[in-house]
Enzyme design. Structure first.
Site, PDB file in Angstrom:
ATOM      1  N   SER A   1       0.832  -1.207   0.000  1.00 65.74           N
ATOM      2  CA  SER A   1       0.000   0.000   0.000  1.00 65.74           C
ATOM      3  C   SER A   1       0.860   1.249   0.000  1.00 65.74           C
ATOM      4  CB  SER A   1      -0.857  -0.033   1.268  1.00 65.74           C
ATOM      5  OG  SER A   1      -1.407   1.229   1.513  1.00 65.74           O
TER       6      SER A   1
ATOM      7  N   TYR B   1      -1.882  -0.935  10.731  1.00 67.88           N
ATOM      8  CA  TYR B   1      -2.158  -1.577   9.435  1.00 67.88           C
ATOM      9  C   TYR B   1      -1.031  -1.253   8.453  1.00 67.88           C
ATOM     10  CZ  TYR B   1      -3.763  -1.673   4.634  1.00 67.88           C
ATOM     11  OH  TYR B   1      -3.817  -1.859   3.284  1.00 67.88           O
TER      12      TYR B   1
ATOM     13  N   LYS C   1       2.157  -3.613   6.489  1.00 67.14           N
ATOM     14  CA  LYS C   1       2.523  -3.642   5.063  1.00 67.14           C
ATOM     15  C   LYS C   1       4.022  -3.368   4.903  1.00 67.14           C
ATOM     16  CE  LYS C   1      -1.507  -4.528   3.243  1.00 67.14           C
ATOM     17  NZ  LYS C   1      -1.751  -5.852   2.672  1.00 67.14           N
TER      18      LYS C   1
END
Ligand code: UDP
Length: 337
Positions: free
Chosen positions: A124, A149, A153
């Site tokens: 992302s 989150y 990644k």
């Protein structure tokens, strides 16, 4: 080639399955259906007229995942499986690290055990943290991320790079998505957020369908053209095709490579609202509210590297994104129920 899609029943995974099948790949999906519906599989098969092998497994479960590799001669993996709610990740960070990183470790170990040597990872643009300059290019510094989150990644990118450095046969393509929106043109697959959506486009489409009264526009005092936040929205079908391009690239180019998947164009919140209203001829009531904590003013990609090395470029427009989102929402007001 037979490709395993972990989390292949999710929003981006399902669209990627369709594009892979259309391109002649065989598809195996491993999903625990914790945030997706088995109905997705039927829809993928309906769109493509091809069959998909499906395993209801948790990718972190070593024995179950090994069963998938034993049953199928897997040539490559696209790894989507993971928790993805930014706000939730702040509340239960350990669950996010345990799940997202745990899945990846089990997957990489299993790939090594079965001699599977290519992985495409669903990363992302959030790994860039607060943009130091725009547009964001792949060689810019990453982190720190503003939520767990995003950190999962970033850490997974590092884990994959370390694994590939230690095992030279492993090829990895890390794909940094900007803001995926839209749905398949058939109206059969699309995004199905749990509860009230956090992201802009699903929120707008739920206002359009009458589930939510109005959109809250989070701030109009940013230093942007109309004061609202600017993002690089990419049609999920373009994004899905980016995975097919990444796979073809990885097969021919061993090693590790990172690509932004975006359009390179920034649209404001009001651009999106106005386009949705115009294309779909439907009113979207909105009010301006305070900024959302943690939001940045602008974020958009330098999309040149993917075009130069993979020959991939986003082709669908903002109008396509709005039209396809609405077709999906209108035809499936309650998602896959
Ligand atoms: N946004 C908004 N109202 C909403 C959801 C989002 O105004 O209900 C804005 C948000 O502030 C940002 C843009 O829309 O400027 C995109 O937000 P989203 O959560 O979709 O993506 P992200 O912020 O993660 O890039």
């Amino acid at each position: 080639m037979k490709i395993l899609l972990t989390g292949g029943a999710g929003y981006i995974g399902s669209h990627t399955a369709v594009e892979l099948l259309n391109a002649g790949f065989d598809v195996v999906i491993a999903d625990d259906f914790s945030n997706s519906s088995p109905e997705v599989i039927r829809r993928i098969e309906k769109i493509t007229g091809k069959a998909v092998s499906v395993y209801h497994v948790d990718v972190a479960d070593e024995k179950a995942l090994e069963g998938v590799f034993e049953d199928n001669s897997i040539d490559g993996v696209i790894h989507f499986a993971g928790f993805k709610a930014v706000g939730e990740s702040v509340k239960i960070p350990l669950a996010y690290y345990r799940n997202n990183i745990g899945c990846t470790l089990t997957l990489l170990e299993t790939m090594e055990k079965f001699g599977v040597n290519i992985i495409i990872f669903s990363s992302s643009a959030t790994v860039y943290g607060t943009p130091k300059a725009l547009p964001l290019a792949e060689d810019m510094t990453t982190g720190p991320c503003s939520n767990p989150y995003g950190s999962t990644k970033l850490f997974i990118e590092q884990i994959i790079m370390d694994a590939a450095a230690a095992r030279k046969e492993l090829t990895a393509v890390l794909l940094r998505y900007f803001n995926p929106v839209g749905a398949h043109q058939s109206g059969l697959v699309g995004e199905m957020p749990n509860g009230i959506p956090n992201n802009l486009m699903p929120f707008i489409s739920q206002v359009a369908v009458g589930k939510l009264a109005r959109l809250n526009v989070f701030g109009n005092d940013y230093p942007t053209k109309d004061g609202t936040g600017v993002r690089d929205y990419i049609h999920v079908v373009d994004l899905a095709k980016g995975h097919v391009a990444a796979l073809n690239y990885g097969v021919k180019n061993p090693g590790v490579e990172v690509f932004n998947l975006g359009t390179g164009i920034g649209y404001s919140v009001l651009d999106i609202v106005n386009a949705f209203v115009k294309v779909n001829q439907i009113e979207i009531p909105y009010v301006i509210t305070d900024r959302r904590a943690g939001d940045i003013a602008e974020c958009y990609a330098n999309a040149e590297k993917a075009s130069r090395l993979m020959g991939w470029k986003a082709g669908l427009t903002l109008e396509d994104m709005c039209r396809d989102t609405w077709r999906w929402q209108k035809n499936n007001p309650n998602g896959y129920e």
